[in-house]
Scaffold this motif. Structure first.
Motif, mmCIF file in Angstrom:
data_model
loop_
_atom_site.group_PDB
_atom_site.id
_atom_site.type_symbol
_atom_site.label_atom_id
_atom_site.label_comp_id
_atom_site.label_asym_id
_atom_site.label_seq_id
_atom_site.Cartn_x
_atom_site.Cartn_y
_atom_site.Cartn_z
ATOM 1 N N THR A 1 0.843 -1.212 0.000
ATOM 2 C CA THR A 1 0.000 0.000 0.000
ATOM 3 C C THR A 1 0.864 1.242 0.000
ATOM 4 O O THR A 1 0.638 2.175 -0.774
ATOM 5 N N GLU B 1 1.259 -2.449 6.865
ATOM 6 C CA GLU B 1 -0.021 -2.815 6.248
ATOM 7 C C GLU B 1 -1.150 -2.792 7.280
ATOM 8 O O GLU B 1 -2.278 -2.448 6.950
ATOM 9 N N PHE C 1 -2.492 0.690 7.421
ATOM 10 C CA PHE C 1 -3.381 1.019 6.307
ATOM 11 C C PHE C 1 -4.732 0.318 6.430
ATOM 12 O O PHE C 1 -5.757 0.895 6.079
ATOM 13 N N ARG C 2 -4.752 -0.923 6.926
ATOM 14 C CA ARG C 2 -6.028 -1.618 7.125
ATOM 15 C C ARG C 2 -6.907 -0.892 8.137
ATOM 16 O O ARG C 2 -8.124 -0.873 8.020
ATOM 17 N N LEU D 1 -6.688 2.359 8.814
ATOM 18 C CA LEU D 1 -6.821 3.768 8.473
ATOM 19 C C LEU D 1 -8.274 4.088 8.137
ATOM 20 O O LEU D 1 -8.966 3.291 7.483
ATOM 21 N N THR E 1 -11.595 5.101 6.515
ATOM 22 C CA THR E 1 -12.019 4.868 5.130
ATOM 23 C C THR E 1 -11.924 6.140 4.293
ATOM 24 O O THR E 1 -11.503 6.107 3.131
ATOM 25 N N LYS F 1 -9.857 8.657 4.625
ATOM 26 C CA LYS F 1 -8.461 8.949 4.300
ATOM 27 C C LYS F 1 -7.924 7.989 3.235
ATOM 28 O O LYS F 1 -7.180 8.397 2.348
ATOM 29 N N ARG F 2 -8.304 6.724 3.309
ATOM 30 C CA ARG F 2 -7.875 5.760 2.274
ATOM 31 C C ARG F 2 -8.400 6.187 0.911
ATOM 32 O O ARG F 2 -7.696 6.127 -0.090
ATOM 33 N N THR F 3 -9.669 6.625 0.878
ATOM 34 C CA THR F 3 -10.271 7.085 -0.376
ATOM 35 C C THR F 3 -9.554 8.327 -0.882
ATOM 36 O O THR F 3 -9.285 8.454 -2.082
ATOM 37 N N LEU G 1 -6.455 9.221 -0.399
ATOM 38 C CA LEU G 1 -5.127 8.877 -0.908
ATOM 39 C C LEU G 1 -5.183 8.305 -2.321
ATOM 40 O O LEU G 1 -4.268 8.504 -3.109
ATOM 41 N N LYS G 2 -6.266 7.599 -2.647
ATOM 42 C CA LYS G 2 -6.396 6.982 -3.968
ATOM 43 C C LYS G 2 -6.998 7.915 -5.011
ATOM 44 O O LYS G 2 -6.902 7.644 -6.210
#
Length: 198
Positions: A50, A80, A83-84, A86, A88, A90-92, A94-95
């Motif tokens: 990730t 990892e 990130f799991r 983190l 949701t 913030k994950r969105t 970043l992508k």
């Protein structure tokens, strides 16, 4: 005219030998560093996929650490597990392509263009990353609200605890349990969002 052609025919091979660059120690260092970089990229892709996806297309990072004067470098890799867990949102973010510049900036805070092993990190007060200066402290266990705890022998960098350190050739990977970049960078996420969109 005939002498000019003869002169050129004789001089070109001599000039090509005279101007052929000799291999220098810097050339050998770059080749060695490239081999280490490939090994390091393999480790990043396997153990930290990730985080690696955040930095692999950042040409600025790879150009900086491939400079001939760089003999090794340090990467602070969020685990990892981090990130799991983190958020949701913030994950969105970043992508999201609209946030790519900020995500790249976050990545630069995780790279130092020199090798900083665990002991040097523990004894330092901070490091200068490609993104800027990040403070280093000592990890404290126990206590309440930071009082009454004891040092546990680990380091923290930018508030993230170093959980594992590994040397790869002349370079170092430190696994951390959070981002080491300043939290203020998250304020720049979604700046290009169209009002009313998600």
């Amino acid at each position: 005219m005939h002498y000019q052609r003869l002169f050129l025919v004789l001089c070109i091979p001599v000039m090509s030998v005279a101007f052929t660059p000799a291999s220098s120690p810097q050339t050998k260092q770059v080749t060695k560093l490239n081999a280490e970089t490939k090994e390091l990229e393999s480790i990043l892709g396997t153990r930290y996929p990730t985080f690696y996806s955040m930095i692999k297309d950042n040409d600025g990072i790879w150009k900086e650490i491939q400079k001939p004067e760089v003999e090794g470098y340090t990467i602070f890799c969020p685990s990892e597990d981090f990130f799991r867990n983190l958020d949701t949102k913030k994950r969105t973010q970043l992508k999201d392509d609209r946030n790519s510049e900020t995500a790249e900036k976050i990545g630069t805070y995780h790279i130092v263009n020199e090798a900083v092993d665990a002991e040097a990190l523990f004894n330092s007060g901070g490091v200068v990353t490609l993104g800027g200066e990040v403070l280093v402290g000592r990890s404290i266990s126990g206590g309440v609200f930071g009082l009454g705890g004891t040092e546990d022998g680990s380091s923290t960098i930018g508030g993230a605890k170093v959980t594992l350190s590994e040397e790869v050739g002349a370079s170092v990977i430190h696994e951390v349990d959070n981002f080491v970049s300043p939290n203020i960078l998250w304020r720049f996420m979604d700046q290009l969002r169209i009002p009313g969109s998600q």
